[in-house]
Design a protein around this motif. Structure first.
Motif, PDB file in Angstrom:
ATOM      1  N   ASN A   1       0.828  -1.209   0.000  1.00  0.00           N
ATOM      2  CA  ASN A   1       0.000   0.000   0.000  1.00  0.00           C
ATOM      3  C   ASN A   1       0.861   1.257   0.000  1.00  0.00           C
ATOM      4  OD1 ASN A   1      -2.411  -1.391  -0.059  1.00  0.00           O
ATOM      5  ND2 ASN A   1      -2.615  -1.427   2.161  1.00  0.00           N
ATOM      6  N   THR A   2       1.949   1.232   0.735  1.00  0.00           N
ATOM      7  CA  THR A   2       2.866   2.366   0.747  1.00  0.00           C
ATOM      8  C   THR A   2       3.464   2.573  -0.638  1.00  0.00           C
ATOM      9  OG1 THR A   2       3.396   1.931   3.055  1.00  0.00           O
ATOM     10  CG2 THR A   2       4.934   3.305   1.820  1.00  0.00           C
TER      11      THR A   2
ATOM     12  N   ASP B   1       2.159   1.684  -3.552  1.00  0.00           N
ATOM     13  CA  ASP B   1       1.114   2.229  -4.423  1.00  0.00           C
ATOM     14  C   ASP B   1       0.915   3.723  -4.179  1.00  0.00           C
ATOM     15  OD1 ASP B   1       0.677  -0.208  -5.637  1.00  0.00           O
ATOM     16  OD2 ASP B   1      -1.079  -0.705  -4.420  1.00  0.00           O
ATOM     17  N   SER B   2       0.953   4.121  -2.931  1.00  0.00           N
ATOM     18  CA  SER B   2       0.795   5.540  -2.600  1.00  0.00           C
ATOM     19  C   SER B   2       1.939   6.374  -3.151  1.00  0.00           C
ATOM     20  CB  SER B   2       0.719   5.732  -1.077  1.00  0.00           C
ATOM     21  OG  SER B   2      -0.412   5.098  -0.560  1.00  0.00           O
TER      22      SER B   2
ATOM     23  N   GLU C   1      -5.117   3.669 -10.877  1.00  0.00           N
ATOM     24  CA  GLU C   1      -6.136   2.628 -10.922  1.00  0.00           C
ATOM     25  C   GLU C   1      -6.683   2.517 -12.338  1.00  0.00           C
ATOM     26  OE1 GLU C   1      -7.007   0.655  -8.322  1.00  0.00           O
ATOM     27  OE2 GLU C   1      -5.436   1.686  -7.185  1.00  0.00           O
TER      28      GLU C   1
END
Length: 90
Positions: free
Chosen positions: A25-26, A28-29, A45
């Motif tokens: 998640n990090t 992707d951020s 996305e």
């Protein structure tokens, strides 16, 4: 013939895989922020539309984004704990 240990039993690779999964998640951020800042891409996305999923990007902006991603990876690598001798030997 020499048998190799599976990746799950090798401490270095197992620890790296676990760390990478935990930080997905990090990652992707970070990539989204880079795309927004350097390429004016709102999201990474898939939105199932040509005008939403395909972008014209100048090569110098792509180069800036790739540089930012590389530097982010370098910084993350420096913060990652180093493998111990026992993990390497396992």
């Amino acid at each position: 013939m020499r048998k190799f240990k599976s990746a799950n039993k090798i401490g270095v690779y197992g620890a790296l895989t676990n760390k990478m999964n935990a930080n997905a998640n990090t990652l992707d951020s970070i990539l989204t922020l880079i795309a927004q800042k350097h390429m004016d891409i709102e999201t990474l996305e898939t939105r199932h539309g040509d005008s939403l999923d395909f972008h014209d990007v100048a090569v110098w902006r792509l180069k800036e984004a790739l540089h930012a991603a590389f530097m982010a990876g370098c910084e993350a690598g420096l913060q990652m704990p180093k493998a111990t001798e026992s993990e390497i030997a396992a």
